[in-house]
Design an enzyme around this catalytic site. Structure first.
Site, PDB file in Angstrom:
ATOM      1  N   ASP A 259       1.566  -2.132  47.888  1.00 15.75           N
ATOM      2  CA  ASP A 259       1.007  -1.039  47.098  1.00 15.75           C
ATOM      3  C   ASP A 259       0.470  -1.536  45.761  1.00 15.75           C
ATOM      4  OD1 ASP A 259       1.899   0.612  49.096  1.00 15.75           O
ATOM      5  OD2 ASP A 259       3.189   1.837  47.822  1.00 15.75           O
TER       6      ASP A 259
ATOM      7  N   HIS B 250       4.894  -4.827  46.492  1.00 17.34           N
ATOM      8  CA  HIS B 250       3.790  -4.539  45.573  1.00 17.34           C
ATOM      9  C   HIS B 250       3.068  -5.823  45.200  1.00 17.34           C
ATOM     10  CE1 HIS B 250       6.472  -1.089  45.245  1.00 17.34           C
ATOM     11  NE2 HIS B 250       5.441  -0.385  44.826  1.00 17.34           N
TER      12      HIS B 250
END
Length: 229
Positions: free
Chosen positions: A49, A194
């Site tokens: 993400d 991430h």
């Protein structure tokens, strides 16, 4: 049941804050129609993400290339606009491209009209940079509002996660990230990591990149194939 079917009294009875529990409460995710896993007997999905990020995404791409692995990148539209060539590089490397919205804002603080515009703007930015229309959507923080899940199902397939590395935290280490995200790992799991620190602790993307070889090793040791969605 999709959240679009939970309107009026049903939504009110369930509580407007209920969807916010979906990332950590499987029963809530099922209630609002937000999948946390994939249907696969021999695979797991590694997802990233918050990118693209000049340092983090590049480091992650290098690690994935070394292992010959594929992943899914949930891109933030505003970051795509800042780094369009990097977004294109992710797509060219054979990874799956997905949407994380245009602004990294909590859905519970957004109006329906604002969120609808955000989702459309993110799709346009990602498609222009990568040449692909994103088919999957994950909201910032994994938090849906009732109209957020409804809008997601109208244009995309929502996807949360079943394992996370908590790599955004300032105290996270490569060792803690790899151990957390692969704990009890099994077929069908969706792993959340991430590739940017734009919305998390400074330098967190470096720790994620350092953890990735260990993560991929654990996936292989369990006889699973890392797949792009």
């Amino acid at each position: 049941m999709r959240a679009g079917l939970l309107t009026g009294g049903a939504a009110a009875a369930a509580g407007w804050s209920l969807p916010a529990l979906a990332p950590v409460a499987p029963q809530v995710a099922r209630l609002i129609g937000a999948p946390r896993r994939i249907h696969s007997a021999g695979a797991a999905a590694i997802t990233f993400d918050d990118g693209p990020h000049p340092e983090g995404t590049q480091a992650v791409l290098e690690q994935l290339a070394r292992a010959g692995a594929r992943a899914t990148f949930f891109m933030v539209g505003e970051q795509v606009d800042r780094n369009p060539s990097l977004a294109a590089e992710v797509a060219a490397a054979g990874h799956a491209i997905a949407s994380h919205g245009y602004r990294h804002h909590n859905q519970l603080r957004r109006s329906r009209r604002d969120l609808e515009h955000d989702l459309a703007r993110a799709e346009a930015a990602i498609a222009e940079a990568t040449g692909r229309r994103p088919l999957l959507y994950r909201p910032p923080y994994g938090i849906f509002s009732w109209y957020g899940i409804e809008l997601a199902w109208r244009g995309w397939t929502p996807l949360l996660w079943s394992r996370w590395g908590r790599d955004w935290a300032a105290r996270a280490t490569p060792e803690s990230i790899a151990a957390k995200v692969t704990e009890h790992l099994e077929a069908g799991d969706v792993l959340l990591l991430h590739d940017a620190d734009t919305y998390s602790a400074a330098g967190s993307h470096l720790r994620t990149a350092a953890a990735l070889p260990r993560v991929l090793e654990q996936v292989e040791m369990r006889g699973l194939q890392p797949v792009a969605l």
